[in-house]
Scaffold this motif. Structure first.
Motif, PDB file in Angstrom:
ATOM      1  N   SER A  12     109.677  -5.531  83.709  1.00 22.27           N
ATOM      2  CA  SER A  12     110.855  -6.141  83.083  1.00 22.27           C
ATOM      3  C   SER A  12     111.976  -5.149  82.818  1.00 22.27           C
ATOM      4  N   SER A  13     111.647  -3.853  82.703  1.00 24.32           N
ATOM      5  CA  SER A  13     112.709  -2.889  82.389  1.00 24.32           C
ATOM      6  C   SER A  13     112.330  -1.494  82.857  1.00 24.32           C
ATOM      7  N   GLY A  14     113.259  -0.553  82.664  1.00 25.08           N
ATOM      8  CA  GLY A  14     112.992   0.872  82.868  1.00 25.08           C
ATOM      9  C   GLY A  14     112.385   1.225  84.221  1.00 25.08           C
ATOM     10  N   GLY A  16     109.554   0.417  85.652  1.00 25.42           N
ATOM     11  CA  GLY A  16     108.978  -0.694  86.410  1.00 25.42           C
ATOM     12  C   GLY A  16     110.047  -1.437  87.200  1.00 25.42           C
ATOM     13  N   ARG A  35     105.486  -9.362  80.872  1.00 31.22           N
ATOM     14  CA  ARG A  35     105.066 -10.316  79.835  1.00 31.22           C
ATOM     15  C   ARG A  35     105.912 -11.575  79.845  1.00 31.22           C
ATOM     16  N   ASP A  55     100.352 -10.063  80.661  1.00 29.68           N
ATOM     17  CA  ASP A  55     100.228  -9.178  79.500  1.00 29.68           C
ATOM     18  C   ASP A  55      98.930  -8.399  79.698  1.00 29.68           C
ATOM     19  N   ALA A  83     102.888  -0.580  82.818  1.00 32.27           N
ATOM     20  CA  ALA A  83     103.131  -1.127  81.469  1.00 32.27           C
ATOM     21  C   ALA A  83     102.684  -0.143  80.388  1.00 32.27           C
ATOM     22  N   GLY A  84     103.510   0.036  79.387  1.00 35.06           N
ATOM     23  CA  GLY A  84     103.123   0.926  78.293  1.00 35.06           C
ATOM     24  C   GLY A  84     104.242   1.082  77.289  1.00 35.06           C
ATOM     25  N   THR A 105      96.891  -1.192  75.185  1.00 33.45           N
ATOM     26  CA  THR A 105      97.979  -1.390  76.157  1.00 33.45           C
ATOM     27  C   THR A 105      97.955  -0.280  77.218  1.00 33.45           C
ATOM     28  N   SER A 134     102.146  10.800  82.153  1.00 35.26           N
ATOM     29  CA  SER A 134     103.335  11.404  81.557  1.00 35.26           C
ATOM     30  C   SER A 134     103.060  12.898  81.439  1.00 35.26           C
ATOM     31  N   GLU A 183     113.924   1.932  78.028  1.00 29.44           N
ATOM     32  CA  GLU A 183     113.719   1.314  76.702  1.00 29.44           C
ATOM     33  C   GLU A 183     112.625   2.039  75.907  1.00 29.44           C
ATOM     34  N   PHE A 184     112.017   3.077  76.516  1.00 30.39           N
ATOM     35  CA  PHE A 184     110.874   3.750  75.891  1.00 30.39           C
ATOM     36  C   PHE A 184     111.203   4.269  74.484  1.00 30.39           C
ATOM     37  N   ARG A 187     113.656  -0.195  72.360  1.00 33.23           N
ATOM     38  CA  ARG A 187     112.891  -1.342  71.871  1.00 33.23           C
ATOM     39  C   ARG A 187     111.383  -1.191  72.088  1.00 33.23           C
ATOM     40  N   SER A 188     110.956  -0.305  73.026  1.00 32.86           N
ATOM     41  CA  SER A 188     109.509  -0.127  73.258  1.00 32.86           C
ATOM     42  C   SER A 188     108.892   0.913  72.325  1.00 32.86           C
ATOM     43  N   PHE A 215     116.114  12.334  74.728  1.00 38.48           N
ATOM     44  CA  PHE A 215     116.161  11.079  75.497  1.00 38.48           C
ATOM     45  C   PHE A 215     117.606  10.706  75.860  1.00 38.48           C
TER      46      PHE A 215
HETATM   47  N1  LIG Z   1     110.666   6.837  79.541  1.00 42.07           N
HETATM   48  C1  LIG Z   1     109.982   7.952  79.449  1.00 42.07           C
HETATM   49  O1  LIG Z   1     110.497   8.979  78.968  1.00 42.07           O
HETATM   50  C2  LIG Z   1     108.569   8.014  79.970  1.00 42.07           C
HETATM   51  C3  LIG Z   1     108.012   9.272  80.190  1.00 42.07           C
HETATM   52  C4  LIG Z   1     106.711   9.367  80.648  1.00 42.07           C
HETATM   53  C5  LIG Z   1     105.982   8.222  80.898  1.00 42.07           C
HETATM   54  N2  LIG Z   1     106.524   6.996  80.668  1.00 42.07           N
HETATM   55  C6  LIG Z   1     105.701   5.815  80.931  1.00 42.07           C
HETATM   56  O2  LIG Z   1     106.355   4.975  81.856  1.00 42.07           O
HETATM   57  C7  LIG Z   1     105.906   3.639  81.682  1.00 42.07           C
HETATM   58  C8  LIG Z   1     107.114   2.703  81.653  1.00 42.07           C
HETATM   59  O3  LIG Z   1     107.897   2.984  80.506  1.00 42.07           O
HETATM   60  P1  LIG Z   1     109.500   2.955  80.540  1.00 42.07           P
HETATM   61  O4  LIG Z   1     109.975   4.293  80.217  1.00 42.07           O
HETATM   62  O5  LIG Z   1     109.992   2.280  81.755  1.00 42.07           O
HETATM   63  O6  LIG Z   1     109.773   2.057  79.236  1.00 42.07           O
HETATM   64  P2  LIG Z   1     110.310   0.561  79.077  1.00 42.07           P
HETATM   65  O7  LIG Z   1     111.649   0.421  79.692  1.00 42.07           O
HETATM   66  O8  LIG Z   1     110.155   0.299  77.637  1.00 42.07           O
HETATM   67  O9  LIG Z   1     109.263  -0.314  79.907  1.00 42.07           O
HETATM   68  C9  LIG Z   1     107.977  -0.543  79.431  1.00 42.07           C
HETATM   69  C10 LIG Z   1     107.423  -1.771  80.116  1.00 42.07           C
HETATM   70  O10 LIG Z   1     106.069  -1.964  79.695  1.00 42.07           O
HETATM   71  C11 LIG Z   1     105.939  -3.327  79.346  1.00 42.07           C
HETATM   72  N3  LIG Z   1     104.822  -3.610  78.440  1.00 42.07           N
HETATM   73  C12 LIG Z   1     104.588  -3.138  77.208  1.00 42.07           C
HETATM   74  N4  LIG Z   1     103.460  -3.687  76.707  1.00 42.07           N
HETATM   75  C13 LIG Z   1     102.983  -4.521  77.668  1.00 42.07           C
HETATM   76  C14 LIG Z   1     101.863  -5.376  77.777  1.00 42.07           C
HETATM   77  N5  LIG Z   1     100.987  -5.530  76.777  1.00 42.07           N
HETATM   78  N6  LIG Z   1     101.669  -6.079  78.931  1.00 42.07           N
HETATM   79  C15 LIG Z   1     102.556  -5.973  79.963  1.00 42.07           C
HETATM   80  N7  LIG Z   1     103.647  -5.202  79.915  1.00 42.07           N
HETATM   81  C16 LIG Z   1     103.853  -4.483  78.776  1.00 42.07           C
HETATM   82  C17 LIG Z   1     107.277  -3.713  78.735  1.00 42.07           C
HETATM   83  O11 LIG Z   1     107.369  -5.122  78.725  1.00 42.07           O
HETATM   84  P3  LIG Z   1     108.285  -5.955  77.706  1.00 42.07           P
HETATM   85  O12 LIG Z   1     109.636  -6.020  78.345  1.00 42.07           O
HETATM   86  O13 LIG Z   1     107.603  -7.281  77.631  1.00 42.07           O
HETATM   87  O14 LIG Z   1     108.277  -5.230  76.389  1.00 42.07           O
HETATM   88  C18 LIG Z   1     108.195  -3.035  79.753  1.00 42.07           C
HETATM   89  O15 LIG Z   1     108.292  -3.807  80.918  1.00 42.07           O
HETATM   90  C19 LIG Z   1     105.073   3.622  80.397  1.00 42.07           C
HETATM   91  O16 LIG Z   1     103.700   3.646  80.751  1.00 42.07           O
HETATM   92  C20 LIG Z   1     105.462   4.932  79.711  1.00 42.07           C
HETATM   93  O17 LIG Z   1     104.433   5.425  78.894  1.00 42.07           O
HETATM   94  C21 LIG Z   1     107.827   6.864  80.215  1.00 42.07           C
END
Ligand SMILES: NC(=O)c1ccc[n+]([C@@H]2O[C@H](COP(=O)([O-])OP(=O)(O)OC[C@H]3O[C@@H](n4cnc5c(N)ncnc54)[C@H](OP(=O)(O)O)[C@@H]3O)[C@@H](O)[C@H]2O)c1
Length: 272
Positions: A12-14, A16, A35, A55, A83-84, A105, A134, A183-184, A187-188, A215
């Motif tokens: 849905s965001s970021g 993914g 989700r 989910d 997802a995370g 999760t 990560s 969104e990490f 909102r996440s 960030f």
């Molecule tokens: N951004 C960073 O700095 C960073 C660095 C290292 C690793 N990561 C990892 O990269 C991955 C993606 O994060 P992002 O940075 O892209 O953040 P994000 O934009 O917040 O995206 C997180 C995604 O995970 C989904 N999610 C959360 N709980 C879930 C569940 N129970 N079932 C299904 N989907 C779920 C969210 O869905 P909703 O829209 O429904 O909330 C959203 O689509 C994560 O695993 C994070 O730990 C991020």
């Protein structure tokens, strides 16, 4: 490169969302799961993309969506566990429920998706499982305590599965981004709030200022989308793929310096 079929969680965001869009530019077909399927309406119009509600904390939902996707696509080549979210705050203030949801999760979500796909990939005698870890899966930093635990768990599981799944033609990969603007940290992010009396207030303020700046200056999610693609198409036994400038330099520093130096350098940078 032949057209591939990918499955991804958290689209849905970021990272993914960017990954789905990038794979489409490569001519791939993608099962984009999230989700709330209304969250990324733009994906529905992309060629080769089908959107599913998933989910990762719901075991029956995972099993049935994986079966449906497998039938709809006639097999899947690349599974991306993305997802995370990140819980942040003093460990002392984390409740049992907060700790369980973080592990459920980030770790169990990945476990469930892999368990659902492995028997299918074995029949197919090929497949790639890509797990979003990560730099937080390699190096511990303050206040991300249970998030680190979830990503270290993903790292250990994936490294072990390299040996177990290789004889069946299944490759495993860990993609390890540094800070990425998504969104990490918005909102996440779940704040574990410590009452004043526990003595963390000043420390939390200092670290939050550091992370917020980090960030706000971070790279975009397109960087990680490209790393995921590289990890998916590359043959051989390399399983870890750091992604982004900070991740790459931190991994080099981590390799070349003793842990005690890393901790002193990190404290200096954070001013703690
Ligand atoms: N951004 C960073 O700095 C960073 C660095 C290292 C690793 N990561 C990892 O990269 C991955 C993606 O994060 P992002 O940075 O892209 O953040 P994000 O934009 O917040 O995206 C997180 C995604 O995970 C989904 N999610 C959360 N709980 C879930 C569940 N129970 N079932 C299904 N989907 C779920 C969210 O869905 P909703 O829209 O429904 O909330 C959203 O689509 C994560 O695993 C994070 O730990 C991020």
């Amino acid at each position: 490169m032949l057209q591939q079929k990918a499955f991804i969680t958290g689209a849905s965001s970021g990272i993914g969302l960017e990954t789905v869009k990038y794979l489409v530019t490569k001519g791939w077909q993608v099962a984009a799961t999230m989700r709330n399927p209304d969250a990324a309406a733009e994906l529905k119009d992309l060629p080769g993309v089908r959107v599913y509600a998933l989910d990762v904390t719901q075991p029956d939902n995972v099993k049935s969506v994986v079966q449906t996707v497998w039938q709809d696509f006639g097999g899947i080549d690349v599974v991306i566990n993305n997802a995370g979210y990140g819980a942040i705050g003093p460990f002392e203030s984390a409740t049992e429920a907060q700790i369980q949801l973080q592990m459920d999760t980030n770790f169990m979500g990945t476990v469930r998706v892999m368990k659902a796909f492995i028997p299918l990939l074995k029949q197919q005698k090929k497949g790639v499982l890509i797990n979003l870890s990560s730099v937080a899966g390699r190096v511990g930093m303050p206040l991300y305590n249970i998030y680190h635990a979830s990503k270290f768990a993903v790292e250990g599981l994936t490294e072990s599965l390299y040996y177990e799944l290789r004889p069946f033609g299944i490759r495993v990969r860990l993609v390890e981004p540094g800070p990425i603007k998504t969104e990490f940290n918005g909102r996440s992010r779940e704040d574990l709030v410590a009452p004043e009396g526990l003595g963390y207030t000043r420390f939390v303020g200092q670290i939050n200022r550091f992370y917020n700046k980090m960030f706000s200056e971070a790279e975009g999610a397109d960087v990680v989308a490209k790393t995921i693609y590289k990890a998916a198409i590359r043959k051989g036994s390399k399983i870890r793929y750091p992604s982004g400038r900070i991740a790459k330099s931190l991994m080099v520093l981590n390799k070349l310096t003793p842990g005690s130096w890393m901790r002193v350098i990190s404290r200096k940078i954070m001013g703690i």
